[in-house]
Scaffold this active site. Structure first.
Site, mmCIF file in Angstrom:
data_model
loop_
_atom_site.group_PDB
_atom_site.id
_atom_site.type_symbol
_atom_site.label_atom_id
_atom_site.label_comp_id
_atom_site.label_asym_id
_atom_site.label_seq_id
_atom_site.Cartn_x
_atom_site.Cartn_y
_atom_site.Cartn_z
ATOM 1 N N GLY A 109 -18.954 -17.762 34.602
ATOM 2 C CA GLY A 109 -18.670 -18.833 35.760
ATOM 3 C C GLY A 109 -17.808 -18.498 36.635
ATOM 4 N N ALA A 110 -16.897 -17.281 36.408
ATOM 5 C CA ALA A 110 -16.216 -17.207 37.520
ATOM 6 C C ALA A 110 -17.061 -16.529 38.681
ATOM 7 C CB ALA A 110 -14.981 -15.925 37.167
ATOM 8 N N GLY A 117 16.866 -33.651 42.492
ATOM 9 C CA GLY A 117 16.364 -35.023 42.072
ATOM 10 C C GLY A 117 15.110 -35.258 42.924
ATOM 11 N N GLY A 118 14.932 -36.583 43.158
ATOM 12 C CA GLY A 118 13.697 -36.864 43.861
ATOM 13 C C GLY A 118 13.504 -36.315 45.019
#
Ligand code: HXC
Length: 513
Positions: free
Chosen positions: A403-404, A169-170
């Site tokens: 771009g790498a 859960g949370g």
């Protein structure tokens, strides 16, 4: 006074028993240690100072007023690991399943506040059934108090979360905000909604282990950075991790004493295969250039086309980011960019210099990548490097394309020193792809198109598939003989150890999350 001391001892004895012998035996039968046993393994002998041992919950519903276990399901305090101050909380599954009540949360918050004020790491040992169901919203409030502190402490002090039982859960959001999560195999799991809810909502049948066990989060989601075979190994791994990281953002990691020799490694160049398209294991290069046996890998099974981890070089703690040609040729993709980006930010926040080993053919093409946001995820790594002010050194060992090249700690985005091996290829793209585009007409006109493509590829490779164009422009500081790499790096990180970069004053940047 004697009676009063007796009362105190009897309370302490009671608190130490947690939920009682029977529940402790159950915990052991599952192969798990108790909250206290874990703390005693973690901290230097005799160093633990417990706080809030006699805390009691305030719940008055469902008969809870008659059910009290001193300490209320969490053992909290401070102590030392290898002589260094740390704060610890350890949830006690034998008390209401380690569930989090208002007072349980207050105890955790108290040590987090102390840790922030005194600038020392917090280690959380999680083993809990989640919100104390009998307390309702008071428990939810308690969780939020912890999440808030996790966030305020982020970048100020290191926070490490061990998951040594349920964390559902949370509750899972606290470890998610902390810097490192380590899960124990087979006995821990994390998920926001468990198998029953999953079955109801999506009709999928799945076990807790498959949905949110250690191996799932280590390999599929990347939620956990490390795993351990059992509680003992988990504690040992936490200690090892801590040895590479400082007390806070105001501290540096102490150098280990180191007697240096000539540090020349004649066999290093042999790791790179003669064909540029042949894979090899970047970890061989890493282990050769760092101090012996010092590489501590993080996120080993997740996005293994990039390797990240801590190491020592010349006794100094460093963070390493390296493309891994063994997996997907070392491309950058959504997961590898996320993985490395967060690691770079951790190192930068905590003054840990970065070494980047580059062999990257570019970004991974495809609809899967584009639709999953390679643009925004790749930008995370670009942003993380660009904003990092710690010492940053790169070595391009083979490919640095497109771009790498920019993203992988290039000079342009603030790297301090950029080295390249003679085997480096720094260009917009590979020779074949480039030739197919720029010589398309000539190739089409040729009688033998294959021969023409090959000839053009060779021409392009001669012109660009080397490090000297970039070196001529000053984008590479030096092309080095690979055998000198370790020596160069030791000297580089020593030279950079007092680096200070002043940035514009602003509230904070807006990393493309
Ligand atoms: C109170 C709890 C509890 C809880 C377990 N116990 N979880 N008590 N609140 N959340 C108690 C049990 O009653 C039992 O008490 C003891 O702990 C051990 O539990 P068992 O069920 O016997 O253990 P086991 O079979 O190992 O199962 C463990 C478990 C299961 C899978 C965690 O207990 C379970 O499903 N618990 C409920 C989980 C849950 O729904 N939590 C709330 C989630 S919502 P006795 O006296 O018999 O020893 C949530 C929201 C957080 O957490 C939101 C934050 C934003």
């Amino acid at each position: 006074m004697e009676n009063k001391l007796e009362l105190l001892s009897s309370k302490i004895e009671k608190a130490k028993k947690g939920g009682g012998e029977e529940r402790i035996a159950k915990q052991h039968a599952k192969g798990k240690l108790t909250a206290r046993e874990r703390i005693h393994l973690l901290l230097d002998p005799g160093s633990f100072e417990e706080l809030g041992m006699l805390v009691e919950h305030r719940s008055q519903d469902f008969g809870m007023e008659k059910l009290q276990f001193l300490g209320d399901g969490v053992v909290t305090g401070f102590g030392t690991i290898d002589g260094r101050l740390v704060y610890v909380f350890s949830q006690d599954f034998t008390v209401f399943g380690g569930s989090l009540s208002e007072t349980h949360a207050e105890k955790i918050c108290k040590i987090m506040d102390l840790a922030m004020d005194n600038k020392a790491p917090v280690i959380g040992l999680n083993d809990s059934g989640g919100a104390r169901i009998q307390e309702g919203v008071s428990s939810l409030g308690g969780y939020a108090d912890i999440f808030y502190r996790n966030t305020v402490a982020s970048g100020l002090i290191p926070q490490i979360s061990a998951i040594m039982g349920p964390c559902a859960g949370g509750a899972a959001y606290s470890p998610a905000i902390t810097d490192f999560t380590i899960m124990v195999e087979q006995s821990s799991y994390m998920f926001v909604t468990g198998p029953n809810v999953v079955k109801t909502v999506t009709n999928e049948e799945i076990t807790s282990e498959e949905l949110g066990g250690a191996l799932t989060h280590a390999s599929k989601s990347g939620v956990t950075h490390l795993t351990a075979a059992n509680d003992k190994e988990c504690i040992l791994r936490i200690k090892k991790l801590l040895s590479y990281i400082p007390q806070s953002c105001d501290h540096k990691v102490e150098d280990l004493p180191m007697e240096l020799g000539d540090e020349i490694l004649p066999d290093l160049a042999k790791i790179i295969p003669s064909s540029p398209n042949q894979p090899y294991d970047m970890k061989e290069i890493i282990s050769a250039i760092v101090d012996k046996d010092s590489f501590f890998e993080i996120h080993e099974k997740f996005a293994d086309n990039i390797v990240i981890g801590f190491s020592r070089i010349g006794g100094k703690s460093i963070g390493i980011v390296a493309n891994q040609p063994f997996s997907l040729a070392g491309v950058l993709d959504v997961n590898s960019s996320r993985k490395a980006g967060r690691f770079v930010r951790f190192c930068d926040a905590f003054n840990i210099p970065l070494l980047v080993l580059v062999d990257v053919p570019g970004f991974l093409p495809g609809t899967d990548q584009e639709w999953n946001g390679i643009i925004v995820n790749g930008a995370k790594l670009l942003y993380a490097f660009s904003e990092a002010t710690v010492p940053r050194v790169s070595v391009i060992v083979r490919k640095a394309y497109g771009g790498a090249y920019d993203v992988m700690n290039s000079k342009h985005i603030g790297a301090d020193l950029n080295y390249a091996w003679p085997s480096a290829e720094i260009a917009v793209m590979g020779a074949k792809g480039a030739s197919e585009i720029i010589f398309r007409k000539e190739i089409k006109r040729a009688d033998d198109q294959q021969a023409m493509l090959k000839q053009k590829e060779e021409e392009y490779a001669d012109k660009f598939a080397h490090p000297y164009k970039a070196t001529a422009r000053g984008f590479i500081d030096e092309v080095i003989d690979p055998s000198y790499t370790r020596r160069k790096l030791i000297r580089a990180f020593r030279m950079l150890e007092n680096k200070k970069t002043i940035r514009h004053n602003k509230k904070h940047g807006n990393i493309p999350l």
